[in-house]
Design a protein around this motif. Structure first.
Motif, mmCIF file in Angstrom:
data_model
loop_
_atom_site.group_PDB
_atom_site.id
_atom_site.type_symbol
_atom_site.label_atom_id
_atom_site.label_comp_id
_atom_site.label_asym_id
_atom_site.label_seq_id
_atom_site.Cartn_x
_atom_site.Cartn_y
_atom_site.Cartn_z
ATOM 1 N N GLY A 30 0.790 -1.233 0.000
ATOM 2 C CA GLY A 30 0.000 0.000 0.000
ATOM 3 C C GLY A 30 0.816 1.274 0.000
ATOM 4 N N GLU A 31 2.128 1.114 -0.019
ATOM 5 C CA GLU A 31 2.980 2.298 0.026
ATOM 6 C C GLU A 31 3.301 2.787 -1.398
ATOM 7 O OE1 GLU A 31 6.571 3.519 3.071
ATOM 8 O OE2 GLU A 31 6.702 1.592 2.069
ATOM 9 N N VAL A 32 3.469 4.094 -1.530
ATOM 10 C CA VAL A 32 3.844 4.691 -2.810
ATOM 11 C C VAL A 32 5.213 5.358 -2.636
ATOM 12 C CG1 VAL A 32 3.240 6.400 -4.574
ATOM 13 C CG2 VAL A 32 1.427 5.103 -3.407
ATOM 14 N N ILE A 33 6.175 4.884 -3.419
ATOM 15 C CA ILE A 33 7.541 5.406 -3.348
ATOM 16 C C ILE A 33 7.845 6.120 -4.651
ATOM 17 C CG2 ILE A 33 9.985 4.721 -3.188
ATOM 18 C CD1 ILE A 33 8.582 3.963 -0.746
ATOM 19 N N VAL A 34 8.324 7.334 -4.563
ATOM 20 C CA VAL A 34 8.795 8.029 -5.754
ATOM 21 C C VAL A 34 10.317 7.955 -5.778
ATOM 22 C CG1 VAL A 34 9.163 10.349 -6.706
ATOM 23 C CG2 VAL A 34 6.844 9.533 -6.256
ATOM 24 N N GLY A 200 4.781 17.315 -8.131
ATOM 25 C CA GLY A 200 3.393 17.518 -7.710
ATOM 26 C C GLY A 200 2.756 16.182 -7.361
ATOM 27 N N PHE A 201 3.025 15.184 -8.187
ATOM 28 C CA PHE A 201 2.536 13.829 -7.921
ATOM 29 C C PHE A 201 3.134 13.313 -6.613
ATOM 30 C CE2 PHE A 201 3.328 9.258 -8.129
ATOM 31 C CZ PHE A 201 2.045 8.771 -8.297
ATOM 32 N N ALA A 202 4.429 13.508 -6.462
ATOM 33 C CA ALA A 202 5.111 13.032 -5.249
ATOM 34 C C ALA A 202 4.494 13.668 -4.002
ATOM 35 C CB ALA A 202 6.607 13.338 -5.329
ATOM 36 N N ARG A 203 4.274 14.963 -4.066
ATOM 37 C CA ARG A 203 3.708 15.663 -2.904
ATOM 38 C C ARG A 203 2.306 15.156 -2.583
ATOM 39 N NH1 ARG A 203 6.438 20.372 -1.417
ATOM 40 N NH2 ARG A 203 7.948 21.041 -2.972
ATOM 41 N N LYS A 204 1.550 14.858 -3.646
ATOM 42 C CA LYS A 204 0.159 14.448 -3.455
ATOM 43 C C LYS A 204 0.038 13.051 -2.849
ATOM 44 C CE LYS A 204 -2.833 16.386 -6.761
ATOM 45 N NZ LYS A 204 -3.361 16.317 -8.134
ATOM 46 N N VAL A 205 0.749 12.074 -3.397
ATOM 47 C CA VAL A 205 0.469 10.692 -2.991
ATOM 48 C C VAL A 205 1.656 9.877 -2.490
ATOM 49 C CG1 VAL A 205 -1.605 10.440 -4.403
ATOM 50 C CG2 VAL A 205 0.625 9.826 -5.365
ATOM 51 N N ALA A 206 2.874 10.368 -2.679
ATOM 52 C CA ALA A 206 4.003 9.534 -2.242
ATOM 53 C C ALA A 206 4.058 9.479 -0.724
ATOM 54 C CB ALA A 206 5.322 10.090 -2.778
ATOM 55 N N VAL A 218 20.960 7.817 -2.225
ATOM 56 C CA VAL A 218 21.552 8.852 -1.389
ATOM 57 C C VAL A 218 20.598 9.235 -0.259
ATOM 58 C CG1 VAL A 218 22.471 11.215 -1.393
ATOM 59 C CG2 VAL A 218 22.888 9.707 -3.348
ATOM 60 N N GLU A 219 19.295 9.255 -0.569
ATOM 61 C CA GLU A 219 18.308 9.545 0.469
ATOM 62 C C GLU A 219 17.102 8.638 0.297
ATOM 63 O OE1 GLU A 219 17.381 13.289 1.941
ATOM 64 O OE2 GLU A 219 19.167 14.262 1.099
ATOM 65 N N ASP A 220 16.524 8.258 1.402
ATOM 66 C CA ASP A 220 15.271 7.515 1.421
ATOM 67 C C ASP A 220 14.518 8.108 2.595
ATOM 68 O OD1 ASP A 220 13.178 5.763 1.820
ATOM 69 O OD2 ASP A 220 14.385 3.954 1.531
ATOM 70 N N ALA A 221 13.615 9.033 2.280
ATOM 71 C CA ALA A 221 13.045 9.849 3.350
ATOM 72 C C ALA A 221 11.536 9.959 3.202
ATOM 73 C CB ALA A 221 13.655 11.253 3.296
ATOM 74 N N LEU A 222 10.887 10.232 4.298
ATOM 75 C CA LEU A 222 9.474 10.572 4.215
ATOM 76 C C LEU A 222 9.356 11.797 3.325
ATOM 77 C CD1 LEU A 222 8.364 10.162 7.935
ATOM 78 C CD2 LEU A 222 7.762 8.704 5.986
ATOM 79 N N LYS A 223 8.259 11.834 2.568
ATOM 80 C CA LYS A 223 8.057 12.938 1.623
ATOM 81 C C LYS A 223 8.254 14.299 2.280
ATOM 82 C CE LYS A 223 3.657 13.555 1.007
ATOM 83 N NZ LYS A 223 2.301 13.321 0.471
ATOM 84 N N GLU A 224 7.662 14.475 3.450
ATOM 85 C CA GLU A 224 7.727 15.776 4.129
ATOM 86 C C GLU A 224 9.180 16.152 4.404
ATOM 87 O OE1 GLU A 224 6.090 13.084 5.309
ATOM 88 O OE2 GLU A 224 4.054 13.613 4.680
ATOM 89 N N ASP A 225 9.955 15.155 4.827
ATOM 90 C CA ASP A 225 11.356 15.432 5.161
ATOM 91 C C ASP A 225 12.168 15.714 3.903
ATOM 92 O OD1 ASP A 225 10.696 14.999 7.758
ATOM 93 O OD2 ASP A 225 11.324 12.906 7.767
ATOM 94 N N PHE A 226 11.877 14.951 2.843
ATOM 95 C CA PHE A 226 12.656 15.131 1.618
ATOM 96 C C PHE A 226 12.450 16.531 1.051
ATOM 97 C CE2 PHE A 226 13.361 14.904 -2.979
ATOM 98 C CZ PHE A 226 14.675 14.467 -2.985
ATOM 99 N N ARG A 231 18.628 16.026 3.251
ATOM 100 C CA ARG A 231 19.854 15.968 4.061
ATOM 101 C C ARG A 231 21.108 16.214 3.238
ATOM 102 N NH1 ARG A 231 17.374 11.406 6.044
ATOM 103 N NH2 ARG A 231 18.767 10.109 4.810
ATOM 104 N N SER A 232 21.118 15.682 2.007
ATOM 105 C CA SER A 232 22.379 15.729 1.268
ATOM 106 C C SER A 232 22.437 16.955 0.360
ATOM 107 C CB SER A 232 22.534 14.462 0.424
ATOM 108 O OG SER A 232 21.523 14.445 -0.565
#
Ligand code: ADP
Ligand code: MG
Length: 243
Positions: A30-34, A200-206, A218-226, A231-232
């Motif tokens: 059920g997870e969406v990764i961009v 925009g897609f990433a912000r909406k559903v990722a 290099v990064e694997d972060a929650l959308k909000e954090d990314f 970080r990098s």
């Protein structure tokens, strides 16, 4: 348990060039990764390893409990369960839309023709293309063809969907109609791994954003954090160019 689990995956093209460097990604059901990153960073290669369109030399990939990189794995069966949509729609040009949607169901899943047609019609309706069932791919716009490609993956009842820059070959006015279908799919709970620069897609559903550069995650972060505080330096630099 993860739907997609990639652990310490490395891949070389030829003896010298390491395209994937010890990449690990978990995608829950059920997870969406961009997945984003500069051109040439290995995004397409990474996503293709999930359904064994590219082989790996090190590491392990497990999809829905099935080890992808094991010699005994039934690849046609695996690929039927892992829907894939590419940048170029790759529909069969000599088959009608409805035939495009029935072929895999009949040949790979062994469904009867009537059942396959019913399923195809239901999915065509869902992507808003019921009126075009008898046409050929060349008679449809790019956006319509890409929606057919999504429907063609969905008729197989995949456990997850992979997208590789599904809108980057489309004219701007057609991007939204394809993203809308993907957003709906995400909201219905489909597990998705999406290579895209459509932030925009990433912000909406990722749920998470994976940023790649030079074959590394290099990064694997929650959308909000990314988006809030990447970080990098490499991710900040990338974001400053595309946003
Ligand atoms: P991205 O999708 O992020 O643009 P790719 O996975 O397509 O990156 O490519 C990553 C790197 O691997 C690039 O340098 C590309 O030129 C190289 N590459 C891709 N496919 C092959 C191949 N079949 N053989 C050799 N090198 C390849
Ligand atoms: Mg690519």
């Amino acid at each position: 348990m993860s739907m997609i689990s990639m652990r310490n995956v490395s891949k070389w093209y030829g003896p010298q060039f390491q395209v994937l460097k010890d990449c690990s990604v978990e995608v829950e059901k059920g997870e969406v990764i961009v997945v984003c990153g500069p051109s040439g960073s290995g995004k397409s290669t990474l996503i293709k390893t999930v359904n064994a369109l590219e082989t790996i030399q090190n590491g392990e990939i497990v999809v829905d409990g099935v080890t992808v990189n094991a010699s005994k794995t039934n690849l046609p069966k695996l690929r039927a369960r892992v829907g894939m949509v590419f940048q170029h729609f790759e529909l069969f040009p000599h088959l009608s839309i409805i035939q495009n949607l029935c072929l895999g169901q009949e040949k790979v899943l062994g469904r009867g023709h009537d059942e396959a047609v019913a399923k195809a019609e239901a999915l065509l309706k869902r992507v808003g293309l019921s009126a075009h069932a008898q046409k050929f791919p060349g008679q449809l716009s790019g956006g319509q063809q890409q929606r057919v490609a999504i429907a063609r993956a969905l008729v197989m009842d995949p456990v997850c969907m992979l997208f590789d820059e599904p809108t980057s070959a489309l004219d701007p006015e057609m991007i939204t109609e394809v993203l809308d279908v993907m957003v709906e799919l995400a909201r219905e709970g489909m597990t998705m791994m999406v290579v895209t620069h459509e932030m925009g897609f990433a912000r909406k559903v990722a749920h998470r954003v994976v940023f790649m550069d030079q074959g590394e995650i290099v990064e694997d972060a929650l959308k909000e954090d990314f988006f809030g505080t990447p970080r990098s330096e490499r991710a900040r630099n990338f974001l400053s160019k595309i946003l």
